[in-house]
Design a protein around this motif. Structure first.
Motif, PDB file in Angstrom:
ATOM      1  N   PHE A 146      39.451  39.923  41.040  1.00 31.42           N
ATOM      2  CA  PHE A 146      39.908  38.537  40.646  1.00 31.42           C
ATOM      3  C   PHE A 146      41.172  38.714  39.780  1.00 31.42           C
ATOM      4  O   PHE A 146      41.204  39.343  38.820  1.00 31.42           O
ATOM      5  N   LEU A 148      43.574  36.737  37.599  1.00 33.69           N
ATOM      6  CA  LEU A 148      44.118  35.652  36.792  1.00 33.69           C
ATOM      7  C   LEU A 148      44.930  36.018  35.620  1.00 33.69           C
ATOM      8  O   LEU A 148      46.219  35.742  35.425  1.00 33.69           O
ATOM      9  N   THR A 149      44.525  36.944  34.692  1.00 31.40           N
ATOM     10  CA  THR A 149      44.962  37.358  33.370  1.00 31.40           C
ATOM     11  C   THR A 149      46.457  37.751  33.904  1.00 31.40           C
ATOM     12  O   THR A 149      46.715  38.624  34.769  1.00 31.40           O
ATOM     13  N   GLY A 154      46.645  35.300  28.496  1.00 27.98           N
ATOM     14  CA  GLY A 154      45.026  35.744  28.684  1.00 27.98           C
ATOM     15  C   GLY A 154      44.308  34.397  28.490  1.00 27.98           C
ATOM     16  O   GLY A 154      43.906  33.567  29.423  1.00 27.98           O
ATOM     17  N   SER A 155      43.820  34.068  27.024  1.00 29.88           N
ATOM     18  CA  SER A 155      42.956  32.971  27.129  1.00 29.88           C
ATOM     19  C   SER A 155      43.412  31.732  27.541  1.00 29.88           C
ATOM     20  O   SER A 155      42.723  31.005  28.179  1.00 29.88           O
ATOM     21  N   TRP A 179      44.843  43.547  33.549  1.00 26.86           N
ATOM     22  CA  TRP A 179      43.462  43.534  33.461  1.00 26.86           C
ATOM     23  C   TRP A 179      42.736  43.276  34.470  1.00 26.86           C
ATOM     24  O   TRP A 179      41.726  42.546  34.501  1.00 26.86           O
ATOM     25  N   SER A 181      39.902  43.946  36.799  1.00 31.40           N
ATOM     26  CA  SER A 181      38.758  45.091  37.313  1.00 31.40           C
ATOM     27  C   SER A 181      38.437  45.118  38.733  1.00 31.40           C
ATOM     28  O   SER A 181      38.973  44.367  39.608  1.00 31.40           O
ATOM     29  N   LEU A 230      35.339  50.635  35.742  1.00 35.10           N
ATOM     30  CA  LEU A 230      35.751  49.424  35.998  1.00 35.10           C
ATOM     31  C   LEU A 230      37.054  49.513  36.906  1.00 35.10           C
ATOM     32  O   LEU A 230      37.444  48.565  37.577  1.00 35.10           O
ATOM     33  N   TYR A 384      35.875  40.738  25.261  1.00 37.13           N
ATOM     34  CA  TYR A 384      37.029  39.697  25.762  1.00 37.13           C
ATOM     35  C   TYR A 384      36.725  39.277  26.944  1.00 37.13           C
ATOM     36  O   TYR A 384      37.509  38.196  27.355  1.00 37.13           O
ATOM     37  N   VAL A 385      35.931  39.843  28.059  1.00 40.40           N
ATOM     38  CA  VAL A 385      35.855  39.291  29.256  1.00 40.40           C
ATOM     39  C   VAL A 385      35.137  37.977  29.560  1.00 40.40           C
ATOM     40  O   VAL A 385      34.434  37.639  28.498  1.00 40.40           O
ATOM     41  N   ALA A 388      37.187  35.042  25.466  1.00 44.46           N
ATOM     42  CA  ALA A 388      36.993  35.872  24.037  1.00 44.46           C
ATOM     43  C   ALA A 388      35.974  35.385  23.282  1.00 44.46           C
ATOM     44  O   ALA A 388      35.816  34.142  23.378  1.00 44.46           O
ATOM     45  N   GLU A 390      36.109  34.160  20.659  1.00 47.60           N
ATOM     46  CA  GLU A 390      36.735  32.927  19.694  1.00 47.60           C
ATOM     47  C   GLU A 390      36.788  31.781  20.631  1.00 47.60           C
ATOM     48  O   GLU A 390      36.758  30.508  20.240  1.00 47.60           O
ATOM     49  N   ILE A 391      36.724  31.905  21.744  1.00 48.03           N
ATOM     50  CA  ILE A 391      36.977  30.799  22.844  1.00 48.03           C
ATOM     51  C   ILE A 391      35.499  30.265  22.991  1.00 48.03           C
ATOM     52  O   ILE A 391      35.398  29.275  23.023  1.00 48.03           O
ATOM     53  N   VAL A 394      35.442  27.928  20.195  1.00 43.73           N
ATOM     54  CA  VAL A 394      36.076  26.870  20.452  1.00 43.73           C
ATOM     55  C   VAL A 394      35.065  25.940  21.145  1.00 43.73           C
ATOM     56  O   VAL A 394      35.268  24.731  21.004  1.00 43.73           O
TER      57      VAL A 394
HETATM   58  C1  FAD Z   1      37.353  45.107  30.448  1.00 44.81           C
HETATM   59  C2  FAD Z   1      38.112  44.017  30.854  1.00 44.81           C
HETATM   60  C3  FAD Z   1      37.990  43.496  32.127  1.00 44.81           C
HETATM   61  C4  FAD Z   1      38.829  42.321  32.532  1.00 44.81           C
HETATM   62  N1  FAD Z   1      38.720  41.926  33.845  1.00 44.81           N
HETATM   63  C5  FAD Z   1      39.504  41.059  34.106  1.00 44.81           C
HETATM   64  C6  FAD Z   1      39.575  40.460  35.380  1.00 44.81           C
HETATM   65  O1  FAD Z   1      39.114  41.205  36.453  1.00 44.81           O
HETATM   66  N2  FAD Z   1      40.285  39.439  35.885  1.00 44.81           N
HETATM   67  C7  FAD Z   1      41.307  38.807  34.823  1.00 44.81           C
HETATM   68  O2  FAD Z   1      41.741  37.727  35.395  1.00 44.81           O
HETATM   69  N3  FAD Z   1      40.995  39.046  33.734  1.00 44.81           N
HETATM   70  C8  FAD Z   1      40.277  40.145  33.305  1.00 44.81           C
HETATM   71  N4  FAD Z   1      40.324  40.525  31.761  1.00 44.81           N
HETATM   72  C9  FAD Z   1      41.085  39.812  31.090  1.00 44.81           C
HETATM   73  C10 FAD Z   1      40.334  38.776  29.920  1.00 44.81           C
HETATM   74  O3  FAD Z   1      39.810  37.543  30.868  1.00 44.81           O
HETATM   75  C11 FAD Z   1      41.224  38.497  28.828  1.00 44.81           C
HETATM   76  O4  FAD Z   1      41.245  39.729  27.977  1.00 44.81           O
HETATM   77  C12 FAD Z   1      40.800  37.209  28.154  1.00 44.81           C
HETATM   78  O5  FAD Z   1      40.788  36.229  28.889  1.00 44.81           O
HETATM   79  C13 FAD Z   1      41.541  37.302  26.731  1.00 44.81           C
HETATM   80  O6  FAD Z   1      42.677  37.225  26.866  1.00 44.81           O
HETATM   81  P1  FAD Z   1      43.643  38.206  26.141  1.00 44.81           P
HETATM   82  O7  FAD Z   1      42.997  39.712  25.881  1.00 44.81           O
HETATM   83  O8  FAD Z   1      44.913  38.098  26.623  1.00 44.81           O
HETATM   84  O9  FAD Z   1      43.673  37.573  24.399  1.00 44.81           O
HETATM   85  P2  FAD Z   1      44.775  36.451  23.773  1.00 44.81           P
HETATM   86  O10 FAD Z   1      44.664  35.234  24.681  1.00 44.81           O
HETATM   87  O11 FAD Z   1      45.995  37.169  23.624  1.00 44.81           O
HETATM   88  O12 FAD Z   1      44.048  36.084  22.522  1.00 44.81           O
HETATM   89  C14 FAD Z   1      43.987  37.049  21.594  1.00 44.81           C
HETATM   90  C15 FAD Z   1      43.209  36.742  20.071  1.00 44.81           C
HETATM   91  O13 FAD Z   1      43.494  35.226  20.048  1.00 44.81           O
HETATM   92  C16 FAD Z   1      42.312  34.661  20.117  1.00 44.81           C
HETATM   93  N5  FAD Z   1      42.563  33.052  20.515  1.00 44.81           N
HETATM   94  C17 FAD Z   1      43.013  32.829  21.769  1.00 44.81           C
HETATM   95  N6  FAD Z   1      43.282  31.444  21.732  1.00 44.81           N
HETATM   96  C18 FAD Z   1      42.634  30.941  20.774  1.00 44.81           C
HETATM   97  C19 FAD Z   1      42.035  29.661  20.105  1.00 44.81           C
HETATM   98  N7  FAD Z   1      42.648  28.702  20.935  1.00 44.81           N
HETATM   99  N8  FAD Z   1      41.149  29.664  19.096  1.00 44.81           N
HETATM  100  C20 FAD Z   1      41.131  30.567  18.418  1.00 44.81           C
HETATM  101  N9  FAD Z   1      41.280  32.057  18.909  1.00 44.81           N
HETATM  102  C21 FAD Z   1      42.154  32.201  19.852  1.00 44.81           C
HETATM  103  C22 FAD Z   1      41.560  35.271  21.074  1.00 44.81           C
HETATM  104  O14 FAD Z   1      40.213  34.870  21.171  1.00 44.81           O
HETATM  105  C23 FAD Z   1      41.707  36.942  20.680  1.00 44.81           C
HETATM  106  O15 FAD Z   1      40.976  37.249  19.712  1.00 44.81           O
HETATM  107  C24 FAD Z   1      39.412  41.510  31.436  1.00 44.81           C
HETATM  108  C25 FAD Z   1      39.457  42.142  30.252  1.00 44.81           C
HETATM  109  C26 FAD Z   1      38.908  43.054  29.732  1.00 44.81           C
HETATM  110  C27 FAD Z   1      38.745  43.592  28.406  1.00 44.81           C
END
Ligand code: FAD
Length: 402
Positions: A146, A148-149, A154-155, A179, A181, A230, A384-385, A388, A390-391, A394
């Motif tokens: 999948f 998306l990221t 990310g978030s 990211w 998986s 993974l 994070y998966v 996160a 924090e989301i 939210v």
């Molecule tokens: C092991 C692993 C496997 C994964 N597998 C997949 C996958 O298969 N497919 C895929 O698409 N993605 C995957 N991901 C990505 C995962 O979905 C993202 O890590 C997640 O969406 C968070 O995005 P980011 O890490 O870019 O953090 P960011 O969005 O950059 O956020 C950074 C920090 O800011 C905080 N933050 C962001 N927005 C807000 C808000 N509105 N209010 C308060 N705090 C906020 C976050 O909580 C975090 O602490 C994987 C991640 C990991 C670690």
């Protein structure tokens, strides 16, 4: 210690489910689901647990684990029986993943990603694509991922920048995903791309494409704190040409489709954390019962007993939150807030309580010849998966304050 420690590593997944909260999950699980749960539990105990540490040490996607899961019919859990899947309920799926994560989180999460994709293809893909892609996903002949990221997104997933533009009767994909998986080995990629940045999330389309298509480039697997099984990596697209037949979800619905399974995805992460905590508790119990200090068993020291009692309390609470949310999803009730509570609580509990389990084992707790360091490293990634922590806040605070 080493021979005993090796025994601990290969130790059967502990049977704490029957002692802790037996009614929460199992009462709502049908007899068809029960058979799959038992099959998954014995596969996790007999096949995954003894091998998981060596996969982690090799830092690679465990291809043989996926092939073995396929042999156990664990690749089409959310696909209807009519399409050769298991047609499981969401609660049954959570129980399966709790059992597998009790042996190894990476293998469990890898299977979630694959099964979620197979479920999405069965629900969403147009007939021709469904007929082509679903059977090899269900049989496990082809592994799914999948995407998306992105490196810069990310978030705030609606802001993805990977582009899909029309060129004649083809689509051309350009951009970079992060990211992923299963990414180092997946043969079928569900790729979210933007067709019109001005349209925001309404411009997003989902493709299901062959991983060997020209223009698809994969990075090596990331070096992470844990869960290397993974095969998480980055995948880029450069002038990657695909057809209308590869469109899984049409323009405008791609983002909604990505988010439609998010509640159950969060519940499943909570259930997986319960599995890891169960193993932590059982491993610590096993150890402190035999370890002697100051003329008696460590298990008889009140400080140790109370610490393990705290682990058990958080495990109970995590299971209650997880399966309450799973039940709400299964019954079609609003589940976003329940799922957010479950994921936030269980991920925090897992990290903290796995460390507690390691602490009562003294320095032996830090050795990698039992599963706790591997679970602790993986528990960090659960924050994070699927949104996160924090989301989750939210989502929860919105209902409190808005
Ligand atoms: C092991 C692993 C496997 C994964 N597998 C997949 C996958 O298969 N497919 C895929 O698409 N993605 C995957 N991901 C990505 C995962 O979905 C993202 O890590 C997640 O969406 C968070 O995005 P980011 O890490 O870019 O953090 P960011 O969005 O950059 O956020 C950074 C920090 O800011 C905080 N933050 C962001 N927005 C807000 C808000 N509105 N209010 C308060 N705090 C906020 C976050 O909580 C975090 O602490 C994987 C991640 C990991 C670690």
């Amino acid at each position: 210690m080493s021979s005993q420690a090796t025994d601990l590593n290969a130790m059967p997944a502990p049977d704490l489910v029957s002692e802790l909260t037996p009614d929460v999950a199992d009462a709502a699980v049908g007899s068809g689901d029960q058979a799959v749960i038992e099959r998954a539990a014995s596969w996790a105990r007999d096949y995954v647990a003894p091998r998981a540490e060596s996969w982690e040490r090799d830092r690679r996607f465990a291809t043989e684990a996926f092939a073995s899961a396929a042999g156990e019919d664990l690749c089409g859990l959310l696909v209807p029986v009519a399409d050769s899947g298991s047609g499981m309920s969401q609660i049954g799926l959570a129980r399966v993943l709790e059992e597998i994560a009790a042996a190894d989180f990476a293998i469990a999460f890898s299977l979630v990603c694959h099964n979620n994709l197979a479920g999405a293809v069965s629900r969403r893909a147009p007939a021709e694509l469904r007929a082509r892609a679903l059977p090899p996903l269900v049989s496990g002949e082809r592994l799914g991922a999948f995407l998306l990221t992105e490196p810069g997104v990310g978030s705030d997933a609606a802001k993805i920048t990977t582009s899909a533009r029309r060129d004649g009767d083809e689509w051309v994909l350009d951009g970079e995903k992060a990211w992923v998986s299963n990414g180092t080995s997946a043969e079928l990629l569900s790729v979210y791309a933007q067709t019109d940045p001005a349209a925001g999330h309404r411009g997003i389309v989902t493709f299901l494409i062959d991983g060997s298509t020209d223009g698809v480039e994969r990075s090596e697997g990331y070096e992470l704190s844990g869960a290397h099984g993974l095969g998480t990596n980055g995948i880029s697209f450069e002038n990657c040409r695909v057809s209308d037949g590869d469109v899984m979800v049409p323009v405008g619905e791609g983002f909604v489709a990505a988010m439609e399974g998010i509640d159950i995805a969060r519940v499943l992460v909570a259930a997986m954390c319960c599995g890891m905590m169960r193993t932590g508790l059982a491993t610590a119990i096993e150890y402190v019962r035999q370890r002697q200090a100051f003329g008696g068993r460590i298990a008889d020291l009140q400080g140790v007993r109370f610490r393990l009692a705290d682990v058990a309390t958080d495990l109970e609470a995590s299971r209650l939150l997880a399966y309450r949310a799973a039940l709400a999803v299964a019954e079609g009730r609003p589940a976003a807030v329940m799922a957010a509570h479950a994921k936030k609580f269980a991920t925090r509990a897992a990290e903290r309580r796995l460390a507690d389990c390691m602490q009562v084992m003294g320095a032996v707790g830090a050795r990698r010849d039992h599963p706790l360091p591997r679970h602790l490293a993986a528990s960090r990634l659960t924050h994070y998966v699927d949104g996160a922590t924090e989301i989750q806040d939210v989502v929860i605070s919105r209902t409190l304050l808005d």
